[in-house]
Design an enzyme around this catalytic site. Sequence first.
Site, short mmCIF file in Angstrom:
data_model
loop_
_atom_site.label_atom_id
_atom_site.label_comp_id
_atom_site.label_asym_id
_atom_site.label_seq_id
_atom_site.Cartn_x
_atom_site.Cartn_y
_atom_site.Cartn_z
N LYS A 181 87.14 -20.11 -26.68
CA LYS A 181 88.18 -20.06 -25.66
C LYS A 181 87.94 -21.21 -24.69
CE LYS A 181 88.86 -18.68 -21.57
NZ LYS A 181 89.77 -19.74 -21.13
N GLU A 255 75.06 -20.04 -19.07
CA GLU A 255 74.74 -21.30 -18.39
C GLU A 255 75.61 -21.35 -17.15
OE1 GLU A 255 72.48 -23.40 -19.08
OE2 GLU A 255 71.96 -23.02 -21.16
N CYS A 289 76.91 -28.92 -13.12
CA CYS A 289 76.07 -27.79 -12.70
C CYS A 289 74.66 -28.22 -12.31
CB CYS A 289 76.00 -26.79 -13.85
SG CYS A 289 75.51 -27.58 -15.39
N GLU A 390 77.33 -23.34 -4.23
CA GLU A 390 77.66 -24.49 -5.08
C GLU A 390 78.98 -25.10 -4.60
OE1 GLU A 390 78.75 -23.67 -9.17
OE2 GLU A 390 77.31 -25.17 -9.82
P1 NAD Z 1 84.61 -20.33 -14.49
O1 NAD Z 1 83.52 -19.32 -14.48
O2 NAD Z 1 85.75 -20.13 -13.59
O3 NAD Z 1 85.24 -20.42 -15.97
C1 NAD Z 1 84.47 -20.73 -17.10
C2 NAD Z 1 85.17 -20.21 -18.34
O4 NAD Z 1 85.22 -18.80 -18.26
C3 NAD Z 1 86.63 -20.67 -18.45
O5 NAD Z 1 86.90 -20.91 -19.82
C4 NAD Z 1 87.40 -19.48 -17.94
O6 NAD Z 1 88.70 -19.39 -18.47
C5 NAD Z 1 86.54 -18.34 -18.45
N1 NAD Z 1 86.70 -17.06 -17.74
C6 NAD Z 1 87.15 -16.85 -16.48
N2 NAD Z 1 87.17 -15.51 -16.22
C7 NAD Z 1 86.69 -14.89 -17.32
C8 NAD Z 1 86.43 -13.54 -17.66
N3 NAD Z 1 86.70 -12.54 -16.82
N4 NAD Z 1 85.93 -13.27 -18.88
C9 NAD Z 1 85.61 -14.26 -19.74
N5 NAD Z 1 85.85 -15.57 -19.48
C10 NAD Z 1 86.37 -15.88 -18.29
O7 NAD Z 1 83.90 -21.73 -14.29
P2 NAD Z 1 84.59 -23.15 -14.19
O8 NAD Z 1 85.25 -23.25 -12.86
O9 NAD Z 1 85.38 -23.42 -15.43
O10 NAD Z 1 83.32 -24.14 -14.25
C11 NAD Z 1 82.56 -24.47 -13.16
C12 NAD Z 1 81.28 -23.67 -13.15
O11 NAD Z 1 80.59 -23.86 -14.38
C13 NAD Z 1 80.32 -24.12 -12.07
O12 NAD Z 1 79.76 -22.99 -11.44
C14 NAD Z 1 79.26 -24.88 -12.85
O13 NAD Z 1 78.01 -24.91 -12.22
C15 NAD Z 1 79.23 -24.12 -14.12
N6 NAD Z 1 78.65 -24.94 -15.20
C16 NAD Z 1 77.39 -24.62 -15.65
C17 NAD Z 1 76.81 -25.40 -16.64
C18 NAD Z 1 75.42 -25.09 -17.16
O14 NAD Z 1 75.05 -25.60 -18.21
N7 NAD Z 1 74.62 -24.29 -16.47
C19 NAD Z 1 77.50 -26.50 -17.17
C20 NAD Z 1 78.77 -26.78 -16.68
C21 NAD Z 1 79.33 -25.98 -15.69
#
Ligand code: NAD
Length: 504
Positions: A181, A255, A289, A390
């Site tokens: 997804k 992650e 991140c 963050e």
């Molecule tokens: P997000 O948590 O809003 O979304 C991530 C993914 O989860 C998207 O595909 C979203 O559609 C999906 N999602 C949202 N609600 C959900 C639910 N209830 N159930 C299942 N899936 C759901 O994050 P974002 O805004 O897309 O990304 C930014 C975040 O990602 C930041 O906090 C960043 O630090 C983190 N990040 C972490 C890493 C790592 O390797 N640790 C790498 C990149 C980004």
Amino acid sequence: MVIPKLDHFIDGALVAPGSGKYMAVENPATGEVIAQVACGTEQDVDLAVAAAQRALDNPVWRDMTPRDRSALLNRFIGVIQQNAHELAYLEVISSGGTISRIANIDLLLMVESIMSMADLIKTYPFTQSLPAKPLPELTDVKVVKEPIGVCALIPAWNLPMLLFINKLVPALAAGNTVVVKPSELTPQTTLRLAQLLAPLLPPGVLNVVNGIGPVVGEALTLHRGIGKISFTGSTLVGKRIQTNAAASLKHVTLELGGKGAAIVTADADLNAVAQGALFGVLLNSGQACESGTRLLVHESIHEPLLAKLAEVAGRLQIGDPLDPRTSIGPMCHAAHGEKVLGYIRSALEQGARLVCGGERIIVPGCEGGFFIAPTILADCHNQMNAVREEIFGPVLTVIKYRDEAEAIAIANDSDYGLSAGIWTGDVLAAQLLARRLQAGSVWINDWHMLRTDVPFGGYKQSGQGREMGIAGLESFLETKAISTAFQRDPAKKTMTYGVVHKSA
Ligand code: NAD
């Protein structure tokens, strides 16, 4: 301009959403609508999971040897190289990442990630025979590593292609099938890669269901046909995913967010720190991140380092991410940009000093994008929201410290633990200091030192489990012990059968 429609990819073919609905995808640099993406539903997820389950039972996939899976993965590389221009362009216009980062870092890491995993599974012990033990009786035991089953891959929007490949490759290397997804903000490159790679795979091994997290993501994390969730995203959503997954005890790799602290010791080279610390926080305009967002500076070099940081930050080019000269591209969307500015305002209200930046920049030709000047905030402390939470933008918070014990205490006083670093002239002392920092990756005299064979992941609320390398492969494997008895005569199994069969 014709606006493309992005459907699901299920069982080897494009499939329109059951809802018949689509939503707009925008270019973060311009605000233009560049695609319409399918709004997936629970029923679409059911179709994809069923296809992935059938593919698990397809002998072509199920019985493929690790050597053949390795060869197959290596064929992905040619496909990516042949389509690199198109993929890079799509990634820039959908994510706002700069072309120079995507071409110079992401594409190379993707290829490297595939190569190192393809190499690893040629020699990885998927089957191990244990030596016989004499008691309670001689047995032959094999420990075999098997795929978990259908895995759901849910990446974030910030590095869409790289995050997708870093999940897909170990999942397939382990013999699983997947339902992906993509983020609803950046679905283009995932769908395109799926279409390009799928012809190398049996149908149903690689499926994509588009849609929003609360619908498609929820359906995946609650689906009983799925054995593992590999998620990259915010800590908030990560916690929800773990709760959902607990209902059927799925394997989960998370992650999540970060708030990387970098300690600058008194003997550090200020030029090197200024360049390196800004690379650490500004890559992808701070939307990474593992960014080094908290710079902890020894009081003796605090003011000269601030002056150097401001000088170097002032030379960086903010602009169109398609221009190879651009260092800083847009925020992923306007609401996120406003949130970043809100953090800057709150830090200033809580006593921070603005060293540079702090404002939105209008870029000619990209007026619809939300660009923020590289921002350095001094006089920060750990009670500020901008230091604890963050921000995910081009903002460096600088904190002054007096001695090493204080620096360690400040660095570790965080809910997060993804990355940490040390800028120093004494790399030996730094080895010991690194052991005191609570983070999954500690970088000495550099940042973003990501290697595809090195485990990556977070302490504390930055995640659970590790991606990359052996740890990444094993996170997609189940372990089975197969034991065979040598003794066929029940009368001679006195130590075991004798406990139950008390014959004369
Ligand atoms: P997000 O948590 O809003 O979304 C991530 C993914 O989860 C998207 O595909 C979203 O559609 C999906 N999602 C949202 N609600 C959900 C639910 N209830 N159930 C299942 N899936 C759901 O994050 P974002 O805004 O897309 O990304 C930014 C975040 O990602 C930041 O906090 C960043 O630090 C983190 N990040 C972490 C890493 C790592 O390797 N640790 C790498 C990149 C980004």
